[in-house]
Design a protein around this motif. Structure first.
Motif, PDB file in Angstrom:
ATOM      1  N   THR A   2       0.847  -1.099   0.174  1.00 23.01           N
ATOM      2  CA  THR A   2      -0.066   0.039  -0.114  1.00 23.01           C
ATOM      3  C   THR A   2       0.999   1.342   0.202  1.00 23.01           C
ATOM      4  O   THR A   2       0.586   2.353  -0.886  1.00 23.01           O
ATOM      5  CB  THR A   2      -1.034   0.059   1.221  1.00 23.01           C
ATOM      6  N   PHE A   3       1.768   1.238   0.817  1.00 26.28           N
ATOM      7  CA  PHE A   3       2.858   2.255   0.804  1.00 26.28           C
ATOM      8  C   PHE A   3       3.580   2.519  -0.611  1.00 26.28           C
ATOM      9  O   PHE A   3       3.363   3.721  -0.953  1.00 26.28           O
ATOM     10  CB  PHE A   3       3.834   2.298   1.878  1.00 26.28           C
ATOM     11  N   VAL A   4       4.092   1.539  -1.127  1.00 31.98           N
ATOM     12  CA  VAL A   4       4.844   1.746  -2.287  1.00 31.98           C
ATOM     13  C   VAL A   4       3.843   2.155  -3.527  1.00 31.98           C
ATOM     14  O   VAL A   4       4.024   3.046  -4.141  1.00 31.98           O
ATOM     15  CB  VAL A   4       5.400   0.505  -2.611  1.00 31.98           C
ATOM     16  N   ALA A   5       2.462   1.682  -3.414  1.00 32.61           N
ATOM     17  CA  ALA A   5       1.472   2.087  -4.400  1.00 32.61           C
ATOM     18  C   ALA A   5       1.196   3.672  -4.265  1.00 32.61           C
ATOM     19  O   ALA A   5       0.883   4.275  -5.187  1.00 32.61           O
ATOM     20  CB  ALA A   5       0.241   1.163  -4.360  1.00 32.61           C
ATOM     21  N   ALA A   6       0.918   4.185  -2.970  1.00 30.54           N
ATOM     22  CA  ALA A   6       0.643   5.478  -2.610  1.00 30.54           C
ATOM     23  C   ALA A   6       1.863   6.195  -2.915  1.00 30.54           C
ATOM     24  O   ALA A   6       1.830   7.327  -3.509  1.00 30.54           O
ATOM     25  CB  ALA A   6       0.320   5.758  -1.246  1.00 30.54           C
ATOM     26  N   LEU A   7       3.114   5.746  -2.870  1.00 30.04           N
ATOM     27  CA  LEU A   7       4.479   6.712  -3.291  1.00 30.04           C
ATOM     28  C   LEU A   7       4.130   6.671  -4.761  1.00 30.04           C
ATOM     29  O   LEU A   7       4.745   8.005  -5.146  1.00 30.04           O
ATOM     30  CB  LEU A   7       5.534   5.732  -2.680  1.00 30.04           C
ATOM     31  N   ILE A   8       4.031   5.688  -5.502  1.00 32.39           N
ATOM     32  CA  ILE A   8       4.059   5.756  -6.733  1.00 32.39           C
ATOM     33  C   ILE A   8       2.839   6.737  -7.423  1.00 32.39           C
ATOM     34  O   ILE A   8       3.228   7.624  -8.201  1.00 32.39           O
ATOM     35  CB  ILE A   8       3.943   4.489  -7.635  1.00 32.39           C
ATOM     36  N   ALA A   9       1.662   6.601  -6.958  1.00 31.71           N
ATOM     37  CA  ALA A   9       0.577   7.471  -7.227  1.00 31.71           C
ATOM     38  C   ALA A   9       1.047   8.918  -6.846  1.00 31.71           C
ATOM     39  O   ALA A   9       0.782   9.786  -7.591  1.00 31.71           O
ATOM     40  CB  ALA A   9      -0.529   7.181  -6.532  1.00 31.71           C
ATOM     41  N   GLY A  10       1.772   9.283  -5.744  1.00 31.59           N
ATOM     42  CA  GLY A  10       2.106  10.645  -5.553  1.00 31.59           C
ATOM     43  C   GLY A  10       3.069  11.196  -6.449  1.00 31.59           C
ATOM     44  O   GLY A  10       3.077  12.171  -6.776  1.00 31.59           O
ATOM     45  N   MET A  11       4.178  10.306  -7.024  1.00 35.93           N
ATOM     46  CA  MET A  11       4.992  10.520  -7.983  1.00 35.93           C
ATOM     47  C   MET A  11       4.198  11.058  -9.292  1.00 35.93           C
ATOM     48  O   MET A  11       4.600  11.995  -9.680  1.00 35.93           O
ATOM     49  CB  MET A  11       6.057   9.479  -8.135  1.00 35.93           C
ATOM     50  N   LEU A  12       3.384  10.247  -9.550  1.00 36.85           N
ATOM     51  CA  LEU A  12       2.567  10.363 -10.773  1.00 36.85           C
ATOM     52  C   LEU A  12       1.827  11.861 -10.767  1.00 36.85           C
ATOM     53  O   LEU A  12       1.768  12.621 -11.585  1.00 36.85           O
ATOM     54  CB  LEU A  12       1.697   9.442 -11.218  1.00 36.85           C
ATOM     55  N   VAL A  13       1.061  11.929  -9.789  1.00 37.53           N
ATOM     56  CA  VAL A  13       0.100  13.298  -9.420  1.00 37.53           C
ATOM     57  C   VAL A  13       1.091  14.484  -9.347  1.00 37.53           C
ATOM     58  O   VAL A  13       0.969  15.362  -9.991  1.00 37.53           O
ATOM     59  CB  VAL A  13      -0.560  13.352  -7.987  1.00 37.53           C
ATOM     60  N   THR A  14       2.264  14.302  -8.598  1.00 33.66           N
ATOM     61  CA  THR A  14       3.294  15.398  -8.740  1.00 33.66           C
ATOM     62  C   THR A  14       3.862  15.748 -10.226  1.00 33.66           C
ATOM     63  O   THR A  14       3.913  16.934 -10.535  1.00 33.66           O
ATOM     64  CB  THR A  14       4.621  15.178  -7.968  1.00 33.66           C
ATOM     65  N   ARG A  15       4.207  14.823 -11.100  1.00 34.36           N
ATOM     66  CA  ARG A  15       4.449  14.756 -12.407  1.00 34.36           C
ATOM     67  C   ARG A  15       3.538  15.510 -13.116  1.00 34.36           C
ATOM     68  O   ARG A  15       3.563  16.521 -14.144  1.00 34.36           O
ATOM     69  CB  ARG A  15       4.813  13.465 -13.200  1.00 34.36           C
TER      70      ARG A  15
END
Length: 148
Positions: free
Chosen positions: A118-131
């Motif tokens: 869950t943390f890694v999925a949220a991390l990736i989602a946060g990176m995509l949203v930031t991009r």
């Protein structure tokens, strides 16, 4: 050869993270819990990492170029701006709440623990949203510029 070295370095990094306890969210949260069950041992881990990195950078940067690249890629921006401080703040708050930093979560991903996934999925989602937001802001500022 480059991929083999990259793999071996990743194994070394993941082993160090796991052995130090940085992949254990309870240990990380206890490190940040100064008023409660404080565990200062990760401070020694981070201090040791800073010393090794300091010495390593001094030795490596004496070389004319990296082994597998034509030149070193050293950031030129040394400003403390709102983007850097906001990102650092979000990183720190997320680390303190979840007990994971990306460096500790990636090796722990191999456990298939639901919290880690869950943390890694949220991390990736946060990176995509930031991009997406960064691209949107850049496009918006480009269209706001008056034509010459």
């Amino acid at each position: 050869m480059r991929n083999i070295l990259t793999f071996l370095i990743g194994i070394l990094f993941g082993t160090g993270i796991s052995m130090s306890g940085m992949a254990n969210p309870a240990k990380v949260i206890n490190f940040f819990d100064i008023a409660g069950a404080w565990d200062p041992s990760l401070g020694f881990v981070m201090g040791g990492a800073v010393v090794v990195a300091f010495i390593g950078y001094r030795l490596v940067l004496r070389r004319p170029s990296p082994v597998f690249e034509p030149s070193f890629d050293i950031p030129q921006n040394r400003r403390l701006d709102a983007r850097l401080l906001t990102g650092a703040g979000i990183f720190g708050v997320g680390w303190g709440i979840a007990g994971f930093c990306p460096g500790g979560a990636l090796p722990a991903l191999g456990t298939l623990n639901a919290e880690v996934v869950t943390f890694v999925a949220a991390l990736i989602a946060g990176m995509l949203v930031t991009r997406v937001l960064s691209d949107w802001a850049a496009a918006r500022s480009n269209t706001a510029q008056p034509a010459e």
